[in-house]
Design an enzyme around this catalytic site. Structure first.
Site, mmCIF file in Angstrom:
data_model
loop_
_atom_site.group_PDB
_atom_site.id
_atom_site.type_symbol
_atom_site.label_atom_id
_atom_site.label_comp_id
_atom_site.label_asym_id
_atom_site.label_seq_id
_atom_site.Cartn_x
_atom_site.Cartn_y
_atom_site.Cartn_z
ATOM 1 N N LYS B 75 84.810 -14.092 48.327
ATOM 2 C CA LYS B 75 83.860 -12.941 49.091
ATOM 3 C C LYS B 75 83.080 -13.449 50.542
ATOM 4 O O LYS B 75 82.835 -14.681 50.398
ATOM 5 C CB LYS B 75 82.822 -12.466 47.932
ATOM 6 C CG LYS B 75 81.859 -11.372 48.613
ATOM 7 C CD LYS B 75 80.808 -10.951 47.619
ATOM 8 C CE LYS B 75 80.013 -9.943 47.701
ATOM 9 N NZ LYS B 75 79.065 -9.595 46.746
ATOM 10 N N SER B 149 78.768 -4.879 45.534
ATOM 11 C CA SER B 149 79.202 -5.242 47.051
ATOM 12 C C SER B 149 80.520 -6.259 47.119
ATOM 13 O O SER B 149 80.881 -6.123 48.180
ATOM 14 C CB SER B 149 78.008 -6.005 47.499
ATOM 15 O OG SER B 149 77.739 -7.333 46.773
ATOM 16 N N SER B 173 77.169 -6.301 41.563
ATOM 17 C CA SER B 173 78.355 -6.574 42.437
ATOM 18 C C SER B 173 79.263 -7.470 42.019
ATOM 19 O O SER B 173 80.366 -7.302 42.438
ATOM 20 C CB SER B 173 77.614 -7.498 43.753
ATOM 21 O OG SER B 173 76.800 -6.455 44.348
#
Lengths: 477, 477
Positions: B75, B149, B173
């Site tokens: 990420k 997310s 997330s």
């Protein structure tokens, strides 16, 4: 003769067992109070007849009740049913219907609460003079500040008028008055004594504390008052421990030469060196350490966002009636108005980082030993500067609750000038029994009196040796 | 044929042992990426030649390195040395000189980081579309949001292009994208995976998380990445545990009829009931509970002061260049500007009280089992209302980190309409191995494919039975 009896728990229990009545003790309490003649100790002294009636209600002496007929006082930020709680601020006062959790435990054990003691308003201060009720006088030397914030609770025990008293301790309020009044101050692990029915200062850092004439008395009162309270979100289910002889050798950290501070008080320095030597003579391994990382933690308490915790308690009062708050206290707490939630979290991160930095310092140590106070300040000093002496008094106390350590301030032999000696022993959360066991060492062969009384400190009885009740056995395969 | 190989860790290791070269795998990765053709997955995809050079540097296959040649994605709020970290915000971007702690662990174990994935900006959101880089498409159904997310990290694993990916998880997330892309999302105990080199969201609540095609792969990557990091003040010295067969019967709490919510999605409800029945069939004791106290905790995350933690991260950016922040993200985080430090502590007290109130609910349970998401939302739903669907997606995730629980979102059999089924198993801090062991149960005899691939989920190998390595023996007297 009751008038010559030291009011230790043991002495009173022996007297009760021999036929003394609580009414006699209450008479003697009022006689001693009159002899001392200090109107600043109590914000509320109980009515003699009420007390006699309550004592009557105890019935015949019951040795099974550990505090039967034992008189104590409670700092006036701790609720006692039916008596006003002021927290040192008349405009804040309310009359609770219920005892604080700790008060109800003491009541159930037979203790007699004789009055609510004066304090630095909202428990903010280490000096004992930030009160609109007229400050109490130090029990040992009236020129010196009584210490705070639990000033009245320290002074009343210093005079030997009660066996113990309740204080509270966030930044050192349960230890500084002990050092200044030549008594013991037990500051428990956070969460060991419930905060239900106690006016908060910094709720994440507060604890109720105990003053007493001896370590054993402080620990006995602590053992009664402690206990898990599901209604206090910060109460912890800790395991109570009996006092046992500590395993040796203990490793004790002390501030090293570069990080110890006495603000010029060489007499205090000599007393501390003597006390450390005594610990070493009893078998401790002494490790001088750089305390700067701990001082950095201490600075978070007032420079960081934690003062906003105090603000939450009196925000309404400051908004509606700011003049009701002591001007020094107001100046300190109102500082929080300019702090944002982001500041609070930034402070919380900084504390986490400072704790991490302190980890290597504390690792491998059993205890820390510090001077309880670096020096003494007079009431006149505080009139000249209400903040600096207060800050200095917190040198060795401010970091403790931020690190969730437990500790006991214990009197040592008098300093060379006759003022009380005191060190504080500190250990990690849950080590209250270890701290008490080591603190008792300072009561062995100690040429000192208790508080401002005429009574020598009694030598504590030998402790049992710890027998581990469980052992771990490795099973291979 | 590499083109038909599922990219599980086991399958790749077998291929490497049989002579496949990392260069072949890299070629296949780029072929799969081209076939998928979604430019929204990566914010930065590594250059193929760079990757080939790095793979070359691995030398000959080394089965001792648990992730030798295993491709993964990170990420883009997690630092990889020399590659820009954006956190989904071009104006915030910086190029780190060093790997994040977890990335350096994976690198040392032989893993190949192929790119930095798209995310809800500053890891604020559960939908995956709050990004200026063009949102990735859900791997299973492009009409559905990718989840966030950690959207890109979920999607890339969903396509079976990498064996695992790194996400982060504050409010869910690391779990919501797993449910929406039919993959596993392992959300560790707070402090198990170091946050050094990770852009914080709420620093007191964040954790790095792992997406993978199977529970074993997620746990294998977790086992490599974990470890105490003295430079991260929130890292914890937890004991790593091997997976073992859980002792039965396990007591599992689920939301009761009065407190479960599917927002009208009866298909999701039926799937959850089926999954709970499967747990019961495997011997679990199911306890329906009122989840309202947990939802009250969840509400603290955005209604309480914790949003101020997010504010600390981007305060400078908001002050100097507010338009650089995604409008929805800005609206959420700027809310913190009106919050005081006193509000923060009031929120902290409230959380402590809510946790205390939740104690009796969680006591005596081994695990909780919840639907990972209550229902599915389309990209169009989010365009119509960017906040409500996002909030609803967090129904069963938001409370978890506030309670310091660990969890795994694990795919179950498809729902009756073919959409992916998913439950999340949750347990107390440190119980990561127990959660994984129970989650594997959903991979036994499970009629489902992995992610959006053509590959059936492989049945996990039997686990060893736990042998206690220490026992407590009572010694009396």
């Amino acid at each position: 003769m009751l008038s010559t009896l030291p009011f230790t728990i043991n002495a009173l229990r022996e007297a009760y067992a021999a036929g003394t009545r609580p009414a006699d003790v209450i008479d003697e309490i009022f006689a001693r109070l009159e002899a001392v003649g200090d109107p600043g100790i109590f914000i509320h002294l109980r009515d003699r007849d009420d007390l006699l009636a309550e004592a009557q209600g105890l019935g015949a002496y019951d040795p099974e009740l550990p505090l039967w007929g034992i008189p104590y006082a409670a700092k006036d930020n701790i609720d006692v049913a039916g008596i006003k709680t002021t927290a040192g601020c008349p405009a804040y006062a309310y009359t609770p219907e219920r005892d604080a959790f700790v008060v109800s435990r003491l009541r159930a054990a037979g203790a007699l609460m004789i009055g609510k003691t004066n304090l630095d308003q909202f428990a903010t201060g280490l000096v004992g003079v930030r009160t609109p009720y007229g400050a109490p006088l130090n029990a040992v030397d009236p020129a010196i500040v009584p210490g705070g914030s639990s000033g009245g609770s320290g002074v009343i025990v210093g005079h030997g008028i009660v066996s113990f008293s309740l204080g509270t301790d966030t930044a050192g309020s349960g230890r500084v008055p002990a050092a200044l009044n030549n008594i013991v101050g037990l500051k428990p692990t956070l969460g060991a004594l419930s905060a239900s029915g106690v006016v908060p200062a910094c709720r994440t850092l507060d604890t109720v504390s105990i003053f007493a004439l001896t370590v054993d008395d402080a620990y006995a009162a602590f053992a009664v008052a402690r206990g898990y309270d599901a209604t206090d979100a910060y109460s912890k289910p800790l395991t109570p421990e009996e006092l046992t002889e500590p395993a040796t050798p203990l490793r004790l950290g002390i501030p090293n030469a570069g990080s110890i501070a006495f603000f010029g008080d060489t007499v205090q320095q000599a007393a501390f060196e003597r006390d450390v030597a005594a610990l070493e003579a009893r078998g401790a391994v002494i490790e001088p350490l750089d305390f700067e990382p701990l001082y950095a933690i201490a600075r978070m308490l007032y420079e960081g966002a934690w003062v906003a915790e105090r603000f939450t308690v009196i925000a309404d009062l400051l908004a509606t009636n700011p003049d009701a708050v002591h001007p020094v206290t107001r100046r300190i707490i109102a500082h929080a108005e300019s702090m944002s939630a982001a500041d609070a979290f930034t402070g919380i991160y900084r504390l986490a980082e400072l704790k991490r930095a302190a980890d290597p310092i504390l690792r491998g140590l059993d205890l820390l030993c510090v001077p309880t106070v670096p020096t003494f300040y007079t009431v006149a000093d505080l009139e000249a500067d209400p903040v600096t002496p207060n800050s200095n008094l917190g040198t060795y106390t401010n970091f403790v609750n931020l690190l969730d350590m437990c500790g006991i301030a214990v009197p040592t032999a008098p300093r060379s000038d006759g003022r009380p000696g005191s060190v504080t022993l500190l250990a990690g959360a849950g080590q209250d029994a270890l701290v008490a066991a080591v603190a008792r060492g300072f009561e062995m062969n100690c040429p000192r009196i208790m508080g401002a009384t005429d009574h020598a400190v009694p030598a504590p009885a030998p402790l049992p040796v710890a027998t581990p009740d469980t052992i771990e056995i490795a099973v291979c395969g």
